[in-house]
Scaffold this motif. Structure first.
Motif, PDB file in Angstrom:
ATOM      1  N   PRO A 286       2.767  -2.600  -6.981  1.00  0.00           N
ATOM      2  CA  PRO A 286       3.538  -3.541  -6.812  1.00  0.00           C
ATOM      3  C   PRO A 286       4.853  -3.292  -5.632  1.00  0.00           C
ATOM      4  O   PRO A 286       5.144  -2.379  -5.278  1.00  0.00           O
ATOM      5  CB  PRO A 286       4.386  -3.660  -8.142  1.00  0.00           C
ATOM      6  CG  PRO A 286       3.484  -2.570  -9.005  1.00  0.00           C
ATOM      7  CD  PRO A 286       2.651  -1.821  -8.116  1.00  0.00           C
ATOM      8  N   LEU A 287       5.212  -4.602  -5.104  1.00  0.00           N
ATOM      9  CA  LEU A 287       6.446  -4.450  -4.201  1.00  0.00           C
ATOM     10  C   LEU A 287       7.600  -3.942  -4.773  1.00  0.00           C
ATOM     11  O   LEU A 287       8.396  -3.290  -3.820  1.00  0.00           O
ATOM     12  CB  LEU A 287       6.553  -5.965  -3.595  1.00  0.00           C
ATOM     13  CG  LEU A 287       5.477  -6.272  -2.621  1.00  0.00           C
ATOM     14  CD1 LEU A 287       5.841  -7.856  -2.025  1.00  0.00           C
ATOM     15  CD2 LEU A 287       5.475  -5.361  -1.409  1.00  0.00           C
TER      16      LEU A 287
ATOM     17  N   LYS B 210       4.638  10.138   3.025  1.00  0.00           N
ATOM     18  CA  LYS B 210       4.552   9.191   2.093  1.00  0.00           C
ATOM     19  C   LYS B 210       5.557   8.054   2.211  1.00  0.00           C
ATOM     20  O   LYS B 210       6.605   8.163   2.355  1.00  0.00           O
ATOM     21  CB  LYS B 210       4.863   9.777   0.641  1.00  0.00           C
ATOM     22  CG  LYS B 210       4.440   8.934  -0.420  1.00  0.00           C
ATOM     23  CD  LYS B 210       4.907   9.785  -1.891  1.00  0.00           C
ATOM     24  CE  LYS B 210       4.343  11.162  -2.103  1.00  0.00           C
ATOM     25  NZ  LYS B 210       5.171  11.677  -3.251  1.00  0.00           N
ATOM     26  N   SER B 211       4.772   6.787   2.234  1.00  0.00           N
ATOM     27  CA  SER B 211       5.410   5.749   2.458  1.00  0.00           C
ATOM     28  C   SER B 211       4.724   4.335   1.963  1.00  0.00           C
ATOM     29  O   SER B 211       3.685   4.323   1.260  1.00  0.00           O
ATOM     30  CB  SER B 211       5.730   5.290   4.048  1.00  0.00           C
ATOM     31  OG  SER B 211       4.208   5.340   4.607  1.00  0.00           O
ATOM     32  N   ILE B 212       5.388   3.210   1.567  1.00  0.00           N
ATOM     33  CA  ILE B 212       5.072   1.967   1.158  1.00  0.00           C
ATOM     34  C   ILE B 212       5.070   0.788   2.143  1.00  0.00           C
ATOM     35  O   ILE B 212       5.944   0.813   2.563  1.00  0.00           O
ATOM     36  CB  ILE B 212       5.883   1.686  -0.237  1.00  0.00           C
ATOM     37  CG1 ILE B 212       5.481   2.872  -1.335  1.00  0.00           C
ATOM     38  CG2 ILE B 212       4.953   0.118  -0.646  1.00  0.00           C
ATOM     39  CD1 ILE B 212       6.030   2.212  -2.613  1.00  0.00           C
ATOM     40  N   ALA B 213       3.876   0.512   2.546  1.00  0.00           N
ATOM     41  CA  ALA B 213       3.807  -0.719   3.511  1.00  0.00           C
ATOM     42  C   ALA B 213       3.598  -1.881   2.943  1.00  0.00           C
ATOM     43  O   ALA B 213       2.650  -2.148   2.071  1.00  0.00           O
ATOM     44  CB  ALA B 213       2.688  -0.494   4.416  1.00  0.00           C
ATOM     45  N   PRO B 214       4.212  -2.860   3.020  1.00  0.00           N
ATOM     46  CA  PRO B 214       4.102  -4.372   2.593  1.00  0.00           C
ATOM     47  C   PRO B 214       2.871  -4.913   3.398  1.00  0.00           C
ATOM     48  O   PRO B 214       2.907  -4.354   4.495  1.00  0.00           O
ATOM     49  CB  PRO B 214       5.396  -5.057   2.904  1.00  0.00           C
ATOM     50  CG  PRO B 214       6.079  -4.470   3.960  1.00  0.00           C
ATOM     51  CD  PRO B 214       5.550  -3.008   3.733  1.00  0.00           C
TER      52      PRO B 214
ATOM     53  N   TRP C  74       0.946  -1.213  -0.140  1.00  0.00           N
ATOM     54  CA  TRP C  74       0.014   0.027   0.142  1.00  0.00           C
ATOM     55  C   TRP C  74       0.742   1.225  -0.086  1.00  0.00           C
ATOM     56  O   TRP C  74       1.652   1.440   0.840  1.00  0.00           O
ATOM     57  CB  TRP C  74      -0.889  -0.112   1.175  1.00  0.00           C
ATOM     58  CG  TRP C  74      -2.173  -0.872   0.972  1.00  0.00           C
ATOM     59  CD1 TRP C  74      -2.515  -1.535   0.389  1.00  0.00           C
ATOM     60  CD2 TRP C  74      -3.525  -0.676   2.108  1.00  0.00           C
ATOM     61  NE1 TRP C  74      -3.884  -2.382   0.535  1.00  0.00           N
ATOM     62  CE2 TRP C  74      -4.253  -1.504   1.534  1.00  0.00           C
ATOM     63  CE3 TRP C  74      -3.773   0.096   3.156  1.00  0.00           C
ATOM     64  CZ2 TRP C  74      -5.527  -1.650   2.282  1.00  0.00           C
ATOM     65  CZ3 TRP C  74      -4.723   0.033   3.779  1.00  0.00           C
ATOM     66  CH2 TRP C  74      -5.753  -0.978   3.278  1.00  0.00           C
ATOM     67  N   LEU C  75       0.800   2.254  -1.052  1.00  0.00           N
ATOM     68  CA  LEU C  75       1.067   3.472  -1.053  1.00  0.00           C
ATOM     69  C   LEU C  75       0.339   4.293  -0.336  1.00  0.00           C
ATOM     70  O   LEU C  75      -0.647   4.558  -1.069  1.00  0.00           O
ATOM     71  CB  LEU C  75       1.642   3.962  -2.525  1.00  0.00           C
ATOM     72  CG  LEU C  75       2.057   5.270  -2.710  1.00  0.00           C
ATOM     73  CD1 LEU C  75       3.156   5.544  -2.174  1.00  0.00           C
ATOM     74  CD2 LEU C  75       2.150   5.475  -4.168  1.00  0.00           C
ATOM     75  N   GLY C  76       0.781   4.875   0.703  1.00  0.00           N
ATOM     76  CA  GLY C  76       0.003   5.726   1.756  1.00  0.00           C
ATOM     77  C   GLY C  76       0.602   7.305   1.536  1.00  0.00           C
ATOM     78  O   GLY C  76       1.651   7.403   1.582  1.00  0.00           O
ATOM     79  N   VAL C  77      -0.499   8.195   1.548  1.00  0.00           N
ATOM     80  CA  VAL C  77      -0.352   9.495   1.425  1.00  0.00           C
ATOM     81  C   VAL C  77      -0.925  10.014   2.485  1.00  0.00           C
ATOM     82  O   VAL C  77      -2.292  10.086   2.439  1.00  0.00           O
ATOM     83  CB  VAL C  77      -0.609  10.188   0.229  1.00  0.00           C
ATOM     84  CG1 VAL C  77      -0.519  11.434   0.243  1.00  0.00           C
ATOM     85  CG2 VAL C  77       0.628   9.878  -1.108  1.00  0.00           C
ATOM     86  N   LEU C  78      -0.494  10.953   3.194  1.00  0.00           N
ATOM     87  CA  LEU C  78      -1.139  11.831   4.241  1.00  0.00           C
ATOM     88  C   LEU C  78      -1.048  13.254   3.781  1.00  0.00           C
ATOM     89  O   LEU C  78       0.184  13.676   3.379  1.00  0.00           O
ATOM     90  CB  LEU C  78      -0.436  11.621   5.687  1.00  0.00           C
ATOM     91  CG  LEU C  78      -1.025  12.232   6.770  1.00  0.00           C
ATOM     92  CD1 LEU C  78      -2.536  11.632   7.245  1.00  0.00           C
ATOM     93  CD2 LEU C  78      -0.303  12.291   7.931  1.00  0.00           C
ATOM     94  N   ALA C  79      -2.047  13.879   3.796  1.00  0.00           N
ATOM     95  CA  ALA C  79      -2.245  15.431   3.250  1.00  0.00           C
ATOM     96  C   ALA C  79      -3.250  16.402   4.069  1.00  0.00           C
ATOM     97  O   ALA C  79      -4.247  15.864   4.416  1.00  0.00           O
ATOM     98  CB  ALA C  79      -2.285  15.515   1.927  1.00  0.00           C
ATOM     99  N   ASP C  80      -2.868  17.397   4.336  1.00  0.00           N
ATOM    100  CA  ASP C  80      -3.735  18.366   4.893  1.00  0.00           C
ATOM    101  C   ASP C  80      -4.771  18.945   3.798  1.00  0.00           C
ATOM    102  O   ASP C  80      -4.712  20.197   3.690  1.00  0.00           O
ATOM    103  CB  ASP C  80      -2.981  19.425   5.716  1.00  0.00           C
ATOM    104  CG  ASP C  80      -2.451  19.057   6.920  1.00  0.00           C
ATOM    105  OD1 ASP C  80      -2.920  18.139   7.460  1.00  0.00           O
ATOM    106  OD2 ASP C  80      -1.480  19.757   7.368  1.00  0.00           O
ATOM    107  N   VAL C  81      -5.845  17.983   3.531  1.00  0.00           N
ATOM    108  CA  VAL C  81      -6.693  18.312   2.540  1.00  0.00           C
ATOM    109  C   VAL C  81      -7.965  17.854   3.109  1.00  0.00           C
ATOM    110  O   VAL C  81      -7.843  16.720   3.917  1.00  0.00           O
ATOM    111  CB  VAL C  81      -6.298  17.915   1.137  1.00  0.00           C
ATOM    112  CG1 VAL C  81      -5.407  18.597   0.733  1.00  0.00           C
ATOM    113  CG2 VAL C  81      -6.306  16.568   1.270  1.00  0.00           C
TER     114      VAL C  81
END
Length: 401
Positions: A228-229, A265-269, A187-194
């Motif tokens: 993809p990983l 922003k990060s990618i979690a397996p 999972w590519l996760g993004v945190l944003a102040d929106v």
């Protein structure tokens, strides 16, 4: 060398360890927390954000729910987007009024750390070379802190130190069995102040892959994409992320989506992992030290909370009633709930994600299963009951039923 004595030594200062410490403190039980990372590192980690009602109740029992009540966002439903259409799952209507609350794990951790600081409870952060000994007899822990050597003698050790922690690794191999499934994507996760794209979470099944539209507050959003990983965070500019998210959403959500610069922003397996048992003499594993679930079912933090509910109850029973019944039943009780949550998380992951190499037949079966769930009152109820959290009951904590 300084020798310390306590009743319960807790390894790990994440939500599980902190919550256990708070509940033991409320019950008058002596304990010490030992953490390898710094307090700033622990409080800054970005993690889950969905609390089951039983987790909310437990935080209230621990006396750390003031901020949660003020800033948590109660949710009575979720939406599932498939085939370009959104379908609402009425969580409250299907579960006799139960709901979930959106409140970030980061905030839970900060609330617990603040309560601990205000109570002037003993914690050792940035502890080096932490080791556990004697948990089949007389347990103790050794560590270094600022060049000084410590030994902590205790009655019990609570291993709340995560998947990579020392506690599980210290168990003899012939005493432990592990079960694991690693998923071929992350999972590519993004945190944003929106502001969030919707008032409720949107789980997306699309031909381009899974997506999740979540939030941390009314002005901070958390979005995820199945990737993809082999992908790296550097491969994904903010512009590319927002464009791909739009491509996986329906027209209404595309129009409502507000974009902005990412603040994390990060990618979690993704993996499923369970340890059996969860008790080894006087050592107890809890939270990620004992089990990992893919985040699709929003169960990680909630399983940690239920472990702590069982463990705190068992320890309180031991010290106040001189009974070992709860201690002896700890692993069995936890694992019953763990495996149900593992099944649900696996099922949600399987149902909503695209797997490389899936045949057309597999895809058709998956689409038919999702169509059944969304079109059936019984199917929706099964999803809702698992999502809001299956009930549990123990002596000192009555879960919502």
């Amino acid at each position: 060398m300084e020798i310390l004595q306590t009743q319960v030594a807790i390894i790990g200062s994440g939500p599980a360890g902190l919550l256990l410490g708070q509940l033991l403190y409320k019950a008058g039980i002596e304990h010490i927390i030992i953490e390898q990372r710094s307090a700033d590192y622990v409080s800054a980690r970005i993690r889950a954000g969905i609390l089951e009602q039983v987790s909310v109740d437990l935080l209230e029992k621990a006396g750390v729910d003031k901020q949660l009540k003020e800033f948590g966002l109660p949710h009575t439903g979720i939406e599932i987007l498939t085939g370009g259409e959104k379908h609402r799952i009425d969580l409250s209507g299907l579960t006799q009024g139960k709901q979930v609350t959106v409140y970030g794990q980061t905030e839970v951790t900060k609330d617990l750390m603040q309560a601990r600081e205000e109570a002037n409870l003993t914690s050792f952060y940035e502890a080096d070379d932490v080791k556990v000994y004697g948990f089949y007899g007389k347990p103790y822990i050794s560590f270094n802190k600022d060049g000084k050597f410590y030994q902590v003698n205790c009655d019990f050790i609570a291993g709340c130190d995560g998947y990579h922690g020392i506690c599980r690794a210290s168990v003899p191999e012939d005493k432990i069995k592990t079960f694991e499934k690693v998923y071929p994507f992350g999972w590519l996760g993004v945190l944003a102040d929106v502001p969030p794209v919707s008032d409720e979470l949107i789980y997306v099944q699309s031909e381009r892959g899974f997506a999740l539209c979540s939030m941390r507050s009314e002005i901070r959003s958390r979005y995820y994409l199945q990737v993809p990983l082999t992908d790296k965070v550097e491969d994904w500019s903010d512009e590319r992320f927002w464009e791909e998210l739009k491509n996986r959403l329906d027209k209404e959500s595309q129009e409502n989506l507000v974009t902005g610069p990412s603040i994390e922003k990060s990618i979690a397996p993704l993996r499923s992992f369970v340890t059996e048992p969860m008790r080894f003499g006087k050592l107890f594993l809890a939270g990620d030290a004992a089990h990992i679930v893919p985040p699709t079912g929003a169960k990680g933090l909630n399983l940690a909370a239920s472990d702590i509910a069982y463990l705190s109850d068992a320890l309180i029973e031991f010290y106040t009633q001189n009974s070992e019944e709860g201690i002896n039943q700890y692993s069995e009780k936890c694992l019953k709930r763990v495996w149900k949550a593992e099944r649900f998380s696996w099922w949600m992951t399987h149902l909503l994600h695209r797997f490389e190499g899936e045949s057309e037949f597999d895809l058709k079966i998956k689409q038919a299963e999702l169509a059944y769930v969304l079109g059936s009152h019984a199917g929706q109820t099964t999803l809702a009951e698992n999502y809001v959290g299956l009930p549990y009951e123990i002596n000192n904590f009555q879960a919502a039923s």
